[in-house]
Motif scaffolding. Structure first.
Motif, mmCIF file in Angstrom:
data_model
loop_
_atom_site.group_PDB
_atom_site.id
_atom_site.type_symbol
_atom_site.label_atom_id
_atom_site.label_comp_id
_atom_site.label_asym_id
_atom_site.label_seq_id
_atom_site.Cartn_x
_atom_site.Cartn_y
_atom_site.Cartn_z
ATOM 1 N N ALA A 265 0.838 -1.083 -0.078
ATOM 2 C CA ALA A 265 0.003 0.421 -0.283
ATOM 3 C C ALA A 265 0.599 0.801 -0.396
ATOM 4 O O ALA A 265 1.608 1.385 0.753
ATOM 5 N N SER A 266 -0.008 2.428 -0.470
ATOM 6 C CA SER A 266 1.055 3.621 -0.235
ATOM 7 C C SER A 266 0.055 5.105 0.198
ATOM 8 O O SER A 266 -1.215 5.069 -0.001
ATOM 9 N N ALA A 267 1.525 5.920 0.459
ATOM 10 C CA ALA A 267 0.795 7.097 0.996
ATOM 11 C C ALA A 267 1.584 8.473 0.716
ATOM 12 O O ALA A 267 2.638 8.099 0.784
ATOM 13 N N PRO A 268 1.156 9.214 0.590
ATOM 14 C CA PRO A 268 2.186 10.152 0.359
ATOM 15 C C PRO A 268 2.991 11.105 1.669
ATOM 16 O O PRO A 268 2.407 11.000 3.249
ATOM 17 N N VAL A 269 3.858 11.293 1.439
ATOM 18 C CA VAL A 269 4.741 11.534 2.744
ATOM 19 C C VAL A 269 5.706 13.540 2.278
ATOM 20 O O VAL A 269 6.087 13.771 2.885
ATOM 21 N N GLY A 270 4.900 14.018 0.795
ATOM 22 C CA GLY A 270 6.279 14.615 0.251
ATOM 23 C C GLY A 270 5.259 15.431 -0.858
ATOM 24 O O GLY A 270 4.193 14.426 -1.414
ATOM 25 N N LYS A 271 5.687 16.480 -1.355
ATOM 26 C CA LYS A 271 5.006 17.587 -2.671
ATOM 27 C C LYS A 271 5.760 15.749 -3.547
ATOM 28 O O LYS A 271 4.896 16.352 -4.764
ATOM 29 N N ARG A 272 6.456 15.344 -3.238
ATOM 30 C CA ARG A 272 6.851 14.283 -4.153
ATOM 31 C C ARG A 272 7.111 12.844 -3.942
ATOM 32 O O ARG A 272 8.419 12.087 -4.849
ATOM 33 N N SER A 273 7.072 12.965 -2.752
ATOM 34 C CA SER A 273 7.577 11.705 -2.572
ATOM 35 C C SER A 273 6.246 11.076 -1.818
ATOM 36 O O SER A 273 5.263 11.567 -1.242
ATOM 37 N N CYS A 274 6.446 9.863 -2.036
ATOM 38 C CA CYS A 274 5.203 9.168 -1.208
ATOM 39 C C CYS A 274 5.945 7.587 -0.391
ATOM 40 O O CYS A 274 7.154 7.135 -0.412
ATOM 41 N N VAL A 275 5.567 6.830 0.653
ATOM 42 C CA VAL A 275 6.309 5.709 1.434
ATOM 43 C C VAL A 275 4.427 4.656 1.207
ATOM 44 O O VAL A 275 3.937 4.525 0.481
ATOM 45 N N CYS A 276 5.553 3.423 0.075
ATOM 46 C CA CYS A 276 4.976 2.513 0.026
ATOM 47 C C CYS A 276 5.375 1.303 1.009
ATOM 48 O O CYS A 276 6.801 1.156 1.434
ATOM 49 N N LEU A 289 7.599 9.225 8.290
ATOM 50 C CA LEU A 289 8.542 9.889 6.839
ATOM 51 C C LEU A 289 8.106 11.142 6.566
ATOM 52 O O LEU A 289 8.604 12.018 6.004
ATOM 53 N N GLU A 290 7.002 11.338 6.587
ATOM 54 C CA GLU A 290 5.893 12.404 6.825
ATOM 55 C C GLU A 290 7.057 14.279 7.267
ATOM 56 O O GLU A 290 7.311 13.708 8.411
ATOM 57 N N GLY A 291 6.816 15.134 6.422
ATOM 58 C CA GLY A 291 7.492 16.821 7.387
ATOM 59 C C GLY A 291 8.955 16.134 7.136
ATOM 60 O O GLY A 291 9.642 17.169 7.045
ATOM 61 N N ASP A 292 9.705 15.345 6.132
ATOM 62 C CA ASP A 292 11.148 15.197 7.009
ATOM 63 C C ASP A 292 11.809 15.226 5.164
ATOM 64 O O ASP A 292 12.129 15.644 4.551
ATOM 65 N N MET A 293 10.826 14.466 4.367
ATOM 66 C CA MET A 293 11.632 14.489 2.994
ATOM 67 C C MET A 293 11.303 14.841 2.115
ATOM 68 O O MET A 293 12.410 15.772 1.254
ATOM 69 N N ASP A 294 10.644 16.037 1.877
ATOM 70 C CA ASP A 294 11.040 17.842 1.435
ATOM 71 C C ASP A 294 11.776 18.380 1.646
ATOM 72 O O ASP A 294 12.587 19.111 0.809
ATOM 73 N N LYS A 295 12.035 18.232 3.332
ATOM 74 C CA LYS A 295 13.350 19.126 4.006
ATOM 75 C C LYS A 295 14.681 18.422 3.214
ATOM 76 O O LYS A 295 15.033 19.075 3.164
ATOM 77 N N PHE A 296 14.768 17.255 3.672
ATOM 78 C CA PHE A 296 15.953 16.414 3.384
ATOM 79 C C PHE A 296 16.065 16.807 1.271
ATOM 80 O O PHE A 296 17.459 16.710 0.931
ATOM 81 N N LEU A 297 14.915 16.950 0.559
ATOM 82 C CA LEU A 297 15.434 16.858 -0.649
ATOM 83 C C LEU A 297 16.005 18.646 -0.977
ATOM 84 O O LEU A 297 16.659 19.331 -1.996
ATOM 85 N N GLU A 298 15.088 19.247 -0.984
ATOM 86 C CA GLU A 298 15.829 21.291 -0.966
ATOM 87 C C GLU A 298 16.786 21.480 -0.062
ATOM 88 O O GLU A 298 17.439 22.219 -0.528
ATOM 89 N N ALA A 299 16.350 20.668 1.784
ATOM 90 C CA ALA A 299 18.889 20.872 1.649
ATOM 91 C C ALA A 299 19.821 20.502 0.795
ATOM 92 O O ALA A 299 20.810 21.051 0.411
ATOM 93 N N TRP A 309 15.283 12.831 -10.735
ATOM 94 C CA TRP A 309 14.902 11.688 -11.134
ATOM 95 C C TRP A 309 12.973 11.897 -11.390
ATOM 96 O O TRP A 309 12.663 10.963 -11.240
ATOM 97 N N GLY A 310 12.862 13.071 -10.437
ATOM 98 C CA GLY A 310 10.952 13.581 -10.240
ATOM 99 C C GLY A 310 10.719 13.312 -10.008
ATOM 100 O O GLY A 310 10.499 13.877 -8.864
ATOM 101 N N GLU A 311 10.941 11.891 -9.166
ATOM 102 C CA GLU A 311 9.583 11.481 -7.243
ATOM 103 C C GLU A 311 11.298 10.767 -6.927
ATOM 104 O O GLU A 311 12.361 10.305 -7.753
ATOM 105 N N TYR A 312 10.944 11.189 -5.695
ATOM 106 C CA TYR A 312 11.857 10.673 -4.493
ATOM 107 C C TYR A 312 10.730 9.410 -3.336
ATOM 108 O O TYR A 312 9.847 10.453 -3.186
ATOM 109 N N ASN A 313 10.550 8.356 -3.573
ATOM 110 C CA ASN A 313 9.594 7.566 -2.133
ATOM 111 C C ASN A 313 10.381 6.725 -2.416
ATOM 112 O O ASN A 313 11.771 6.107 -2.256
ATOM 113 N N VAL A 314 10.179 5.871 -0.698
ATOM 114 C CA VAL A 314 10.759 4.831 0.148
ATOM 115 C C VAL A 314 9.398 3.705 0.425
ATOM 116 O O VAL A 314 8.714 3.559 0.418
#
Length: 666
Positions: A265-276, A289-299, A309-314
């Motif tokens: 199953a999957s759920a969103p954890v960021g603007k470009r990210s989901c967790v499966c 994971l949510e709340g940190d994925m966008d911070k990691f990407l922006e940093a 790469w478009g999306e970054y998922n876990v």
């Protein structure tokens, strides 16, 4: 790969030219290299960097862990048409390789890597081909030789279509029964191709020196995840099965080919990210994971350049996954030990995300130069986390933990061991056997030393230059050196000439043992050491308040310090430590494993079964191998019994390593 783990280093035994993937405009001898001291040029010549002034007499195959003739052919695109067969526990179908001729002379044979793959037929440009699987040679497998009767001119592309099935000896796949999953509703399968296991899925040029784009057409009765971007609206119903399509438009090496299928199953954890993950684990994984994925990407994007790469998922895998994380593009495969309910272990994600630049976009040309992947990734990870958590003290705190791990690895090997070099010769060596912290932390310290040498402001300008120049390509340690010297030969860096000239590249690449130890900012670690000192007193009475305000990593530093005591804790002290700080009942595998090492050193027999129980819950090699080695020293009978009980739970790579650790390998 570290949240996942680690691998290897370098050498230059063969005459080697810049890879065909190197920038075409790159001079054979850069201006900066031309100005280098003659002793450096001499050493590079001796190591086979140059052969006269022409590349015509140079052999570009520089990876000892491939039998493919990628000097003559290079894979440009791969199409995988595979069915996941859970009944027979295999992949079956076809793989189409589009290979470009690299030679002026008509090349009349293609050689591919394979390992225990059942090849049924091979077509060349849609016509039946003459082919043969040669005898197996360890550790590199059984090469497949394919005839190209008419040859092919340089630049010509041929299509090789291989009908195949994986076998029960495939080392890249792990198959879990429904009973081995959390909700017990469906079987589960996942792949792990690093380092040289892609060849057990299908014949290929299984070297990081070759990169290919991919189309994935995967049929399964369960949800599929792959190392590509899902193709919208292309999932098709096929009776009880579905066809899932993914595309990878950024060229990647074979070790980043990845598949997984199961009740996902999957759920969103960021603007470009989901967790499966499994349905039972989805809610807690999303929270972690949510709340940190966008911070990691922006940093990360601020340090290097925008994510490509478009999306970054876990994908959070079942507990038998052998690594902390695997940087498969688009979908990082992650250990469930990062989902600890306290957000204390998600730094692994910063590491795997950093691989989107170092390793995935810019790749070491062989496992001999693995530090280029992992040393750079450790550096970027620590830069990302420092920017999020508040500065250099956090960077140094992480580096202190890494130094401790490096010291332990080198002590385990011995200071003069070949595997303690930054660059290791892999001739005749399975890269998995050289798996250690060394390329990660020793590589990090080399990169960090260059940062300190030229200054952070200057180094920050070099970072995007390096990753931009080598994007979509592979390189060796000496090409990295050339790139560094090239960049800092610019007139605006003339004041750094003497400093840069002082770098002993050969020593850095090829010396055994520890690198020079830097001065660390210990402000976040001092409190950990102070508490550890109190534990040296036999009458110290612990309290939960001792660590109540600490991060999980600070507790780890404290536990590591206690582990290093010249005299181990008494059994009573060990038990008091575990109870007072909640370590015995902790859900955090990092903390629990660290505590168990203290308990085993104290000969606290009451903890041994807890060690065995943890070994039945986690398959991450970071924990499994050291815990088995520790348990083997204090209770070999329990260690062997525990391994036999959980043998099928462990991933094949982990299982093989533990067999060697326990001395029970065939």
């Amino acid at each position: 790969m570290w949240g996942r783990g680690l691998l290897r280093g370098a050498k230059f035994a063969q005459l080697s030219s810049p890879s065909p993937s190197s920038p075409s405009s790159r001079p054979l001898l850069s201006a900066a290299a031309s100005a280098a001291p003659s002793n450096l040029l001499s050493s590079q010549y001796q190591r086979g960097r140059w052969f006269g002034s022409s590349t015509a007499n140079m052999a570009p195959v520089r990876d000892p862990n491939t039998l493919s003739n990628y000097d003559a052919w290079r894979t440009r695109h791969t199409t995988a048409n595979l069915k996941i067969d859970f009944t027979d526990k295999c992949l079956r179908g076809s793989v189409i390789l589009e290979l470009e001729s690299q030679t002026d002379k008509a090349s009349k044979e293609i050689i591919l890597d394979s390992s225990y793959v059942a090849v049924n037929s091979i077509k060349l440009n849609s016509a039946p081909s003459t082919w043969e699987t040669k005898a197996r040679t360890e550790p590199n497998g059984s090469p497949v030789h394919i005839a190209v009767p008419e040859g092919a001119a340089k630049g010509e592309v041929v299509k090789v279509e291989i009908q195949l099935a994986t076998t029960d000896k495939c080392t890249a796949l792990q198959w879990l029964t429904p009973a081995q999953t959390s909700n017990k509703a469906a079987p589960f399968m996942f792949s792990q191709c690093q380092a040289i296991h892609a060849r057990s899925l299908f014949p290929c040029q299984d070297t990081p020196d070759v990169k290919s784009t991919y189309d994935f057409n995967i049929t399964s009765p369960y949800v599929v995840v792959a190392s590509g971007v899902p193709v919208p609206d292309e999932t098709k119903e096929l009776g009880e099965e579905k066809l899932y399509k993914f595309q990878q438009k950024v060229p990647i090496p074979s070790y980043l080919f990845a598949l997984s299928s199961g009740d996902i199953a999957s759920a969103p954890v960021g603007k470009r990210s989901c967790v499966c993950t499994g349905p039972n684990e989805l809610k807690e994984s999303q929270w972690e994971l949510e709340g940190d994925m966008d911070k990691f990407l922006e940093a990360a994007e601020k340090i290097v350049f925008p994510y490509r790469w478009g999306e970054y998922n876990v994908l959070v895998l079942p507990p038998s996954f052998p690594y902390g994380g695997m940087e498969n593009p688009i979908f990082t495969f992650a250990t469930p030990t990062i989902i600890s309910g306290d957000k204390q272990n998600i730094d692994v994600i910063a590491h795997e995300l950093a691989h989107s630049w170092s390793g995935n976009l810019v790749t070491s040309c062989s496992w001999e130069h693995f530090w280029l992947n992992e040393g750079w990734t450790m550096y970027l990870e620590r830069r990302i986390l420092a920017s999020i958590h508040g500065g250099d003290a956090h960077f140094d705190f992480s580096a202190i933990r890494g130094w401790k791990a490096l010291e332990e690895a080198i002590k385990e090997y011995g200071e003069d061991h070949e595997f303690t070099k930054l660059c290791i010769s892999h001739k005749g060596i399975d890269p998995d056997d050289a798996f250690s912290t060394v390329p990660y932390e020793k590589g990090f310290h080399f990169v960090w030393s260059l940062d300190r040498l030229v200054g952070r402001e200057n180094f920050d300008k070099f970072i995007p230059y390096y990753f931009g120049k080598w994007s979509n390509k592979s390189l060796d340690s000496y090409e990295f050196k050339d790139t560094f010297l090239e960049f800092f030969s610019a007139p605006e860096y003339s004041d750094l000439k003497d400093k840069i000239g002082s770098i002993d590249w050969e020593s850095r690449f090829h010396s055994t043992g520890l690198p020079p130890k830097p001065e660390f900012d210990t402000s976040l670690a001092d409190v950990c050491y102070e508490l550890a000192e109190k534990w040296k007193g036999k009458d110290f009475t612990p309290s939960p308040s001792d660590v109540s305000s600490w991060t999980g990593n600070q507790i780890l530093v404290f536990l590591n310090a206690v582990q290093d005591f010249e005299q181990p804790l008494t059994v009573e002290q060990s038990q008091a430590l575990g109870k007072a700080y909640g370590l015995i009942e902790s859900k955090n595998a990092e903390l629990k494993a660290a505590y168990f090492h203290i308990a085993m050193r104290s000969k606290d027999t009451s903890a041994y079964q807890g060690v065995a129980d943890l070994l039945g819950d986690v398959g991450r090699m970071k924990f499994v191998r050291p815990l088995f080695r520790g348990l083997n020293k204090v209770d070999r009978e329990l260690a062997i019994k525990t391994f036999e009980k959980n043998r099928e739970f462990y991933h094949p790579i982990c299982r093989q390593m533990v067999e060697k650790d326990l001395g029970v390998a065939a």
